[in-house]
Write a protein that holds these residues in place. Structure first.
Motif, PDB file in Angstrom:
ATOM      1  N   SER A 174     -12.665  59.022 122.223  1.00 52.03           N
ATOM      2  CA  SER A 174     -13.513  58.481 123.278  1.00 52.03           C
ATOM      3  C   SER A 174     -14.595  57.549 122.728  1.00 52.03           C
ATOM      4  N   ASP A 175     -14.510  57.199 121.445  1.00 52.52           N
ATOM      5  CA  ASP A 175     -15.498  56.322 120.824  1.00 52.52           C
ATOM      6  C   ASP A 175     -15.537  54.988 121.565  1.00 52.52           C
ATOM      7  N   ALA A 213     -14.205  63.290 120.350  1.00 51.97           N
ATOM      8  CA  ALA A 213     -15.226  62.275 120.093  1.00 51.97           C
ATOM      9  C   ALA A 213     -14.597  61.004 119.532  1.00 51.97           C
ATOM     10  N   TYR A 214     -13.618  61.162 118.655  1.00 52.98           N
ATOM     11  CA  TYR A 214     -12.958  60.002 118.039  1.00 52.98           C
ATOM     12  C   TYR A 214     -12.196  59.178 119.072  1.00 52.98           C
ATOM     13  N   THR A 233     -19.449  58.716 110.745  1.00 53.85           N
ATOM     14  CA  THR A 233     -20.394  59.090 111.800  1.00 53.85           C
ATOM     15  C   THR A 233     -21.160  60.370 111.458  1.00 53.85           C
ATOM     16  N   ARG A 267     -20.264  63.382 110.817  1.00 56.09           N
ATOM     17  CA  ARG A 267     -19.832  64.638 111.426  1.00 56.09           C
ATOM     18  C   ARG A 267     -19.235  65.594 110.392  1.00 56.09           C
ATOM     19  N   TRP A 296     -13.397  58.387 110.131  1.00 51.91           N
ATOM     20  CA  TRP A 296     -14.379  58.152 111.194  1.00 51.91           C
ATOM     21  C   TRP A 296     -15.395  59.284 111.229  1.00 51.91           C
TER      22      TRP A 296
END
Length: 556
Positions: free
Chosen positions: A205-206, A202-203, A304, A306, A300
């Protein structure tokens, strides 16, 4: 009739065939579940919900089966397994009774209970799970619990399941006697948040971030090290400070350029191979850069929502060399040596013959880039990527535009890279570069309809000018001025020293060099006018350096 919806007598049921790759985990070929309704409209809604649950369960099961067996579980995880097992036993019994047991079925339950219950209690009292091992194993695997059979937690789970089985027999006995005993609700799995693998994916592909391939490579090295140490499937929120410290220790032992020296090799193995080969290891500065990337990942994750904390915050190693001392300015005698070398006085050519005396004086990238950085403090990439359109006249002053904007007449591949927001600036052209013929060189490039000023300087696969950087290191060596602290970036240090000698105001220094501001006051206003900046650019001088031998030679 919708898919997976069937009617048996008056009641609607959900029926789904188990996927072929998971079929071996289940006793039956498909799953039946009463939807608890006789109304078709209601059944159509409920079957869609049940289908989503079923498909998600199968996907989760595949994911769990692909992971290595677990050698440890938390207390809450063991409790969750026990609760799920007890719920399933009670739900199965309730399902049978909801269909109205016949006399024969009721008697069969009674007889089974009379036989099974005493034996189960005896085995539970002795802690003997062997008679139930196969059944428990089947249930664990079919529910996605892959345990290491050699680990103590495996037997702990089996004993806990045996106790739940006995507890279920007691509840069934009450039901047999007519006592109302409810089936407990299925336990809701605790939300453990993303796994390490999911957080990293996820990081990286942010869509709010922009990273080139070389930057991504620096991220993946430290992320790979963490994944090797704790496992990709570990919940990100369970990663501890100790885990990150182990990553730090690995990085300190990791050979430089480990990916190139030991391709397709796990980093932990690369540490061992490097030690055997006596390979040099990463320096403290590089290790700290990697640790900063690790901290950025968890930071991050916090931002976000998470994960709740950053276990790598502030993690670093001691670097005996301060950041400002890693590179030196050029010594007073070094600049004359550079600009009196054959490349500037006459060489064979500006390819392999740049250091060999000869009759030619080519003026391309290798000639101009060092001069541009000397008089303007340009970073290597800023100088190498200059476009013809970047040389303009503003308020009567010739300037270099340094920005990452994309002119309409340029391809996307020619988009320039500027290191920082402060690096987006314009700088008046130094008079010495005009004397040497830079504006004539630009005009020739404009007439030739070139986009880039130095098209012969190519980027590497990551978008950097690494080949030019390597060439410049050889150039320094040939000129006899190379040391461990003298690099292309030393031009930038020398430029700042020259601005200090000229007693240049702080805001002008920042504007000319693209250094980040130190206060919020620098973020306001329309900027400094070119004539004002040109006054200070003209004061940039270097003692003992004469370039008169270049003045007569115009761009060719």
């Amino acid at each position: 009739m919708p898919e997976r919806l069937l009617k048996r007598e008056a009641t609607y049921y959900f029926r789904a065939k188990y996927p072929a790759d998971l079929q071996h985990l289940f006793k039956a070929g498909d799953r039946w579940k009463s939807l608890g309704t006789k109304e078709l409209a209601d059944a159509k809604l409920k079957v869609r919900v049940e289908s989503v649950r079923f498909d998600a369960e199968m996907a989760e099961l595949r994911k769990r089966l692909s992971e290595p067996p677990k050698a440890s579980l938390t207390r809450s995880e063991i409790d969750g397994i026990a609760a799920a097992y007890f719920h399933e036993l009670m739900a199965e019994d309730e399902e049978h009774r909801s269909q109205q047991l016949s006399d024969r079925e009721f008697e069969a339950k009674e007889q089974s209970f009379d036989i099974v219950s005493p034996e189960a209690r005896k085995n539970a009292a002795r802690g003997n799970v062997e008679p139930f091992r196969d059944e428990f194993d089947d249930w664990l695997v079919s529910n996605g619990h892959k345990l290491d059979h050699q680990a103590p937690v495996y037997r702990e789970v089996l004993n806990r399941m045996l106790r739940e089985f006995v507890r279920h027999l007691d509840a069934v006995a009450q039901r047999q006697a007519g006592d109302p005993v409810d089936t407990p609700p299925a336990p809701t799995p605790a939300d453990t948040g993303p796994t390490l693998r999911e957080l990293i994916k996820a990081y990286l592909s942010d869509p709010a971030a922009s990273r080139n391939s070389k930057t991504l490579m620096t991220y993946t090295i430290v992320f790979d090290a963490l994944a090797e140490i704790v496992g990709e499937s570990k919940p990100a929120r369970d990663i501890t400070r100790a885990d990150c410290e182990r990553v730090r220790d690995v990085l300190q032992m990791l050979p430089s350029n480990a990916r190139k020296k030991y391709p397709d090799t796990p980093l932990l193995m690369a540490v061992e191979l490097g030690a055997k080969d006596g390979a040099p290891v990463l320096g403290p500065g590089t290790v700290n850069n990697y640790l900063n990337n690790l901290a950025a990942l968890f930071n991050w994750g916090q931002e976000t929502w998470r994960i709740e904390r950053n276990p790598a915050k502030g993690l670093s190693v001691h670097d005996p060399v301060p950041a400002g001392k890693k590179r030196d300015s050029f010594p007073a005698d070094a600049l004359p040596k550079l600009f009196q070398s054959p490349l500037y006085t006459g060489c064979k050519d500006d390819e392999s013959g740049y250091a060999k005396p000869g009759p030619n004086r080519p003026r391309r990238g290798r000639f101009w880039v060092p001069l541009l950085s000397l008089f303007h403090g340009l970073r290597l990439s800023e100088a190498c990527q200059l476009h013809v359109a970047d040389v303009q006249v503003i308020e009567g002053v010739s300037v270099l535009l340094l920005s990452d904007e994309l002119p309409t007449d340029m391809d996307t591949a020619d988009r320039k890279r500027i290191k920082t927001a402060a690096g987006r600036r314009y700088v008046p052209l130094h008079l010495e570069l005009k004397r040497i013929g830079f504006l004539e060189f630009v005009e020739d490039a404009r007439k030739a309809k070139r986009t880039r000023l130095f098209p012969e300087i190519a980027k590497d696969a990551h978008g950097y000018y690494s080949q030019f950087s390597k060439w410049f290191a050889r150039f320094l060596d040939k000129a006899g001025v190379k040391t461990t602290k003298i690099t292309f970036h030393s031009f930038r240090h020398s430029y700042r020293d020259a601005l200090r000698r000229a007693k240049t105001p702080r805001d002008v220094v920042q504007a000319l060099g693209g250094w980040a501001s130190q206060g919020t006051d620098d973020d306001y206003g329309s900027g400094l006018e070119p004539p004002y900046l040109a006054e200070y650019v003209g004061k940039v001088e270097f003692a003992d350096l004469s370039l008169r031998h270049l003045h007569a030679e115009k761009s060719k």
